[in-house]
Design a protein around this motif. Structure first.
Motif, short mmCIF file in Angstrom:
data_model
loop_
_atom_site.label_atom_id
_atom_site.label_comp_id
_atom_site.label_asym_id
_atom_site.label_seq_id
_atom_site.Cartn_x
_atom_site.Cartn_y
_atom_site.Cartn_z
N CYS A 161 0.85 -1.20 0.00
CA CYS A 161 0.00 0.00 0.00
C CYS A 161 0.89 1.25 0.00
O CYS A 161 1.88 1.34 0.72
CB CYS A 161 -0.92 -0.02 1.22
SG CYS A 161 -1.94 1.47 1.38
N ILE A 162 0.53 2.19 -0.85
CA ILE A 162 1.23 3.48 -0.92
C ILE A 162 0.23 4.57 -0.58
O ILE A 162 -0.86 4.64 -1.16
CB ILE A 162 1.81 3.73 -2.32
CG1 ILE A 162 2.81 2.61 -2.68
CG2 ILE A 162 2.48 5.09 -2.39
CD1 ILE A 162 3.31 2.69 -4.11
N ASP A 180 -0.55 8.46 -0.62
CA ASP A 180 -0.13 9.70 -1.27
C ASP A 180 -1.21 10.76 -1.04
O ASP A 180 -2.35 10.60 -1.51
CB ASP A 180 0.06 9.46 -2.77
CG ASP A 180 0.69 10.67 -3.47
OD1 ASP A 180 1.02 11.65 -2.77
OD2 ASP A 180 0.82 10.60 -4.70
N ASN A 181 -0.81 11.80 -0.28
CA ASN A 181 -1.76 12.86 0.06
C ASN A 181 -3.00 12.32 0.77
O ASN A 181 -4.13 12.73 0.50
CB ASN A 181 -2.18 13.65 -1.19
CG ASN A 181 -1.02 14.41 -1.82
OD1 ASN A 181 -0.13 14.91 -1.10
ND2 ASN A 181 -1.00 14.51 -3.14
N GLY A 182 -2.75 11.35 1.65
CA GLY A 182 -3.84 10.80 2.45
C GLY A 182 -4.70 9.78 1.72
O GLY A 182 -5.67 9.27 2.29
N VAL A 183 -4.34 9.45 0.47
CA VAL A 183 -5.11 8.47 -0.32
C VAL A 183 -4.29 7.20 -0.47
O VAL A 183 -3.10 7.26 -0.79
CB VAL A 183 -5.47 9.04 -1.71
CG1 VAL A 183 -6.26 8.00 -2.50
CG2 VAL A 183 -6.25 10.34 -1.56
N LYS A 184 -4.96 6.05 -0.23
CA LYS A 184 -4.28 4.77 -0.35
C LYS A 184 -4.26 4.29 -1.81
O LYS A 184 -5.28 4.35 -2.50
CB LYS A 184 -4.97 3.71 0.51
CG LYS A 184 -4.78 3.89 2.00
CD LYS A 184 -5.42 2.74 2.76
CE LYS A 184 -5.19 2.90 4.26
NZ LYS A 184 -5.79 1.78 5.03
N TYR A 185 -3.07 3.84 -2.22
CA TYR A 185 -2.91 3.27 -3.55
C TYR A 185 -2.27 1.89 -3.43
O TYR A 185 -1.57 1.60 -2.47
CB TYR A 185 -2.03 4.18 -4.43
CG TYR A 185 -2.63 5.52 -4.73
CD1 TYR A 185 -3.45 5.69 -5.84
CD2 TYR A 185 -2.34 6.62 -3.91
CE1 TYR A 185 -4.01 6.95 -6.11
CE2 TYR A 185 -2.88 7.87 -4.18
CZ TYR A 185 -3.71 8.02 -5.28
OH TYR A 185 -4.25 9.24 -5.55
#
Length: 208
Positions: A31-32, A34-39
């Motif tokens: 999980c990454i 980025d700006n509070g969003v999970k990718y």
């Protein structure tokens, strides 16, 4: 590294979003944030997908092995069932042979007793005629059958009825044989057997 949203990952793996979150928690997907969003990293996801394929292959192989083991067990049980069936049939055949032998021995005893009756009590009647008629259902007068035939039994049967112990049988048998040689009228010899009539005579003296 190319990133994939949770929704895209769910679409990519053909699962629900909750399933993707579960995999992230278990660590099977990277999980990454980025700006509070999970990718989800696409390359890692593909790698894990390959791992899942390998796992599925191993599971399929395990199922096939279990199926083969069960087939072998079924074959073994079928063979055992067949063996037991053959054994049961052989036991039935053996029992039938024993029953037939018992009836043959009884017929032989009946012939012997009929001969005695014809000789001692029916001297005015042809012995062969009595022997022939005696083996039929309505052979002889019922009184003669009851009093002179059915009540004569072998020494072996008599001792069995008296429940004589095996260790005492030999000695008692010798006593009966001696009494027979001395002309004891309570005993009748037939072949190598001794017959007696416990309803008519008392043999307590020979049992001591």
């Amino acid at each position: 590294m190319k990133k994939m949203t949770i929704a895209d990952a769910a679409e990519y793996f053909k699962v629900s979003k909750e399933a993707i979150h579960n995999r992230i928690r278990r660590g099977s997907l990277d999980c990454i944030v980025d700006n509070g969003v999970k990718y989800v990293a696409v390359e890692t996801a593909k790698s894990n997908a390959g791992t899942n394929i390998v796992s599925d292959s191993r599971y399929t192989q395990y199922i096939e092995q279990e199926n083969e083991r069960l087939r072998e067990k079924v074959d073994s049980l079928e063979k055992e069932t067949s063996r037991l069936r053959d054994q049961r049939e052989q036991m039935l055949i053996d029992e039938r042979v024993k029953v037939e032998q018992i009836y043959k021995e009884r017929d032989a005893q009946l012939r012997s007793v009929l001969h005695v009756v014809a000789t001692k009590f029916l001297s005015h009647v042809n012995t062969d005629t009595v022997m022939q008629e005696g083996m039929t259902v309505d052979a002889i007068n019922a009184d003669i059958v009851d009093s002179e035939i059915e009540e004569w039994i072998s020494l072996k049967s008599f001792l069995k009825l008296k429940r004589v112990k095996d260790k005492e049988k030999k000695q008692i048998k010798r006593g009966f044989e001696t009494a027979l040689k001395n002309g004891d009228e309570r005993l009748i010899p037939r072949g190598d057997k001794i017959f007696l009539n416990p309803s008519k005579f008392d043999y307590s003296d020979l049992l001591e």
